[in-house]
Design a protein around this motif. Sequence first.
Motif, PDB file in Angstrom:
ATOM      1  N   GLU A  78       5.402 -12.220   1.391  1.00  0.00           N
ATOM      2  CA  GLU A  78       4.857 -11.530   0.227  1.00  0.00           C
ATOM      3  C   GLU A  78       4.228 -10.194   0.623  1.00  0.00           C
ATOM      4  O   GLU A  78       4.352  -9.199  -0.092  1.00  0.00           O
ATOM      5  N   LEU A  79       3.532 -10.174   1.780  1.00  0.00           N
ATOM      6  CA  LEU A  79       2.919  -8.932   2.246  1.00  0.00           C
ATOM      7  C   LEU A  79       3.982  -7.901   2.629  1.00  0.00           C
ATOM      8  O   LEU A  79       3.798  -6.704   2.410  1.00  0.00           O
ATOM      9  N   ALA A  80       5.079  -8.379   3.195  1.00  0.00           N
ATOM     10  CA  ALA A  80       6.187  -7.471   3.500  1.00  0.00           C
ATOM     11  C   ALA A  80       6.714  -6.843   2.216  1.00  0.00           C
ATOM     12  O   ALA A  80       7.064  -5.656   2.174  1.00  0.00           O
ATOM     13  N   ARG A  81       6.720  -7.633   1.163  1.00  0.00           N
ATOM     14  CA  ARG A  81       7.153  -7.135  -0.144  1.00  0.00           C
ATOM     15  C   ARG A  81       6.196  -6.056  -0.653  1.00  0.00           C
ATOM     16  O   ARG A  81       6.620  -5.047  -1.217  1.00  0.00           O
ATOM     17  N   VAL A  82       4.889  -6.273  -0.422  1.00  0.00           N
ATOM     18  CA  VAL A  82       3.886  -5.291  -0.845  1.00  0.00           C
ATOM     19  C   VAL A  82       4.086  -3.970  -0.104  1.00  0.00           C
ATOM     20  O   VAL A  82       4.107  -2.888  -0.714  1.00  0.00           O
ATOM     21  N   PHE A  83       4.208  -4.041   1.226  1.00  0.00           N
ATOM     22  CA  PHE A  83       4.380  -2.823   2.024  1.00  0.00           C
ATOM     23  C   PHE A  83       5.692  -2.114   1.695  1.00  0.00           C
ATOM     24  O   PHE A  83       5.756  -0.877   1.675  1.00  0.00           O
ATOM     25  N   LYS A  84       6.714  -2.899   1.425  1.00  0.00           N
ATOM     26  CA  LYS A  84       8.001  -2.313   1.054  1.00  0.00           C
ATOM     27  C   LYS A  84       7.854  -1.516  -0.235  1.00  0.00           C
ATOM     28  O   LYS A  84       8.392  -0.406  -0.371  1.00  0.00           O
ATOM     29  N   GLY A  85       7.098  -2.093  -1.183  1.00  0.00           N
ATOM     30  CA  GLY A  85       6.891  -1.423  -2.455  1.00  0.00           C
ATOM     31  C   GLY A  85       6.066  -0.160  -2.325  1.00  0.00           C
ATOM     32  O   GLY A  85       6.298   0.829  -3.025  1.00  0.00           O
ATOM     33  N   LEU A  86       5.097  -0.164  -1.392  1.00  0.00           N
ATOM     34  CA  LEU A  86       4.227   0.997  -1.213  1.00  0.00           C
ATOM     35  C   LEU A  86       4.966   2.205  -0.660  1.00  0.00           C
ATOM     36  O   LEU A  86       4.622   3.350  -0.970  1.00  0.00           O
ATOM     37  N   PHE A  87       5.964   1.960   0.170  1.00  0.00           N
ATOM     38  CA  PHE A  87       6.652   3.063   0.840  1.00  0.00           C
ATOM     39  C   PHE A  87       8.022   3.370   0.247  1.00  0.00           C
ATOM     40  O   PHE A  87       8.827   4.075   0.856  1.00  0.00           O
ATOM     41  N   GLN A  88       8.269   2.824  -0.922  1.00  0.00           N
ATOM     42  CA  GLN A  88       9.503   3.151  -1.619  1.00  0.00           C
ATOM     43  C   GLN A  88       9.218   4.152  -2.727  1.00  0.00           C
ATOM     44  O   GLN A  88       8.114   4.241  -3.235  1.00  0.00           O
ATOM     45  N   PHE A  89      10.208   4.898  -3.091  1.00  0.00           N
ATOM     46  CA  PHE A  89      10.066   5.841  -4.193  1.00  0.00           C
ATOM     47  C   PHE A  89      11.004   5.420  -5.328  1.00  0.00           C
ATOM     48  O   PHE A  89      11.649   6.246  -5.956  1.00  0.00           O
ATOM     49  N   LYS A  90      11.049   4.120  -5.538  1.00  0.00           N
ATOM     50  CA  LYS A  90      11.879   3.559  -6.600  1.00  0.00           C
ATOM     51  C   LYS A  90      11.010   2.664  -7.474  1.00  0.00           C
ATOM     52  O   LYS A  90      10.067   2.045  -7.003  1.00  0.00           O
ATOM     53  N   TRP A  91      11.338   2.615  -8.747  1.00  0.00           N
ATOM     54  CA  TRP A  91      10.612   1.747  -9.676  1.00  0.00           C
ATOM     55  C   TRP A  91      11.325   0.394  -9.722  1.00  0.00           C
ATOM     56  O   TRP A  91      12.162   0.131 -10.557  1.00  0.00           O
ATOM     57  N   ASN A  92      11.018  -0.451  -8.732  1.00  0.00           N
ATOM     58  CA  ASN A  92      11.653  -1.761  -8.653  1.00  0.00           C
ATOM     59  C   ASN A  92      10.592  -2.847  -8.582  1.00  0.00           C
ATOM     60  O   ASN A  92       9.392  -2.579  -8.703  1.00  0.00           O
ATOM     61  N   ASP A  93      11.017  -4.092  -8.371  1.00  0.00           N
ATOM     62  CA  ASP A  93      10.088  -5.221  -8.374  1.00  0.00           C
ATOM     63  C   ASP A  93       9.040  -5.114  -7.261  1.00  0.00           C
ATOM     64  O   ASP A  93       7.873  -5.468  -7.456  1.00  0.00           O
ATOM     65  N   GLU A  94       9.459  -4.640  -6.082  1.00  0.00           N
ATOM     66  CA  GLU A  94       8.513  -4.512  -4.964  1.00  0.00           C
ATOM     67  C   GLU A  94       7.422  -3.480  -5.281  1.00  0.00           C
ATOM     68  O   GLU A  94       6.241  -3.710  -5.016  1.00  0.00           O
ATOM     69  N   THR A  95       7.830  -2.356  -5.861  1.00  0.00           N
ATOM     70  CA  THR A  95       6.869  -1.316  -6.221  1.00  0.00           C
ATOM     71  C   THR A  95       5.893  -1.821  -7.284  1.00  0.00           C
ATOM     72  O   THR A  95       4.681  -1.591  -7.197  1.00  0.00           O
ATOM     73  N   LYS A  96       6.414  -2.512  -8.271  1.00  0.00           N
ATOM     74  CA  LYS A  96       5.563  -3.060  -9.331  1.00  0.00           C
ATOM     75  C   LYS A  96       4.557  -4.057  -8.756  1.00  0.00           C
ATOM     76  O   LYS A  96       3.376  -4.045  -9.133  1.00  0.00           O
ATOM     77  N   PHE A  97       5.034  -4.913  -7.854  1.00  0.00           N
ATOM     78  CA  PHE A  97       4.153  -5.922  -7.263  1.00  0.00           C
ATOM     79  C   PHE A  97       3.034  -5.248  -6.462  1.00  0.00           C
ATOM     80  O   PHE A  97       1.866  -5.665  -6.527  1.00  0.00           O
ATOM     81  N   SER A  98       3.372  -4.208  -5.711  1.00  0.00           N
ATOM     82  CA  SER A  98       2.378  -3.477  -4.926  1.00  0.00           C
ATOM     83  C   SER A  98       1.321  -2.852  -5.832  1.00  0.00           C
ATOM     84  O   SER A  98       0.122  -2.898  -5.539  1.00  0.00           O
ATOM     85  N   LEU A  99       1.755  -2.262  -6.941  1.00  0.00           N
ATOM     86  CA  LEU A  99       0.819  -1.652  -7.880  1.00  0.00           C
ATOM     87  C   LEU A  99      -0.095  -2.700  -8.509  1.00  0.00           C
ATOM     88  O   LEU A  99      -1.280  -2.431  -8.764  1.00  0.00           O
ATOM     89  N   LYS A 100       0.429  -3.878  -8.735  1.00  0.00           N
ATOM     90  CA  LYS A 100      -0.399  -4.960  -9.298  1.00  0.00           C
ATOM     91  C   LYS A 100      -1.490  -5.373  -8.316  1.00  0.00           C
ATOM     92  O   LYS A 100      -2.641  -5.626  -8.710  1.00  0.00           O
TER      93      LYS A 100
END
Length: 222
Positions: free
Chosen positions: A19-41
């Motif tokens: 789950e933490l890998a998913r958070v970090f993936k979302g933080l360093f992506q420039f796409k509006w996807n599930d990982e990015t949304k989860f990180s913002l949450k």
Amino acid sequence: VTVLHFATAMSTIIIFRKELARVFKGLFQFKWNDETKFSLKIILSMIPAALVGVLLEDEIESFFGGQIMFVGCMLLFTGALLFLADKAKNTNKEVGFFHSLIIGASQAIAILPGISRSGATISTSVLLGIDREKAARFSFLMVVPLIFGKMAKDILEIMESPESIANTDYLSLGVGFVFAFFTGLIACKWMISLVKKAKLRYFAFYCFLVGLISISAELFSK
């Protein structure tokens, strides 16, 4: 305390590494996807507690001065939350952005002594209709950044006092780290299992019992 916080944070990281890998993936992506949304949450959920910790630090400290009656009442409050959450119907709902702020507010309130942070955040999530297992995982993940933030603050304060470093008992710290780390591993797995099985009432009964004992002891001591 800083070392123990680090140990429990490390155990949480190991249990929730995917789950933490998913958070970090979302933080360093420039796409509006599930990982990015989860990180913002996760980030949104941190805001209330961070604000309370920074702006009301002195006021919060005043509650940790032998306020047995207050702690007992807060334990009863925690027990009531857990009991209500245990009765709530389980769903498959995900954590939403608005949910993140509400859960974050419950985490901020849980800074008060006597309120279980995980109990408050998981109960709030379940009462909002979020899936029990997802609620438990989100509860553990949302506190990791706050723990590291508090650790950084404590380390800076320690660095300003070299004599405290020289007088440190490193053996005791090492033993404390090991026990806190393995206890954290067990606690994370155990809590998720209990939440999935809808057994929050056991924690509720424990909080009721300890809360009533605390209140009774305070009343009879006067």
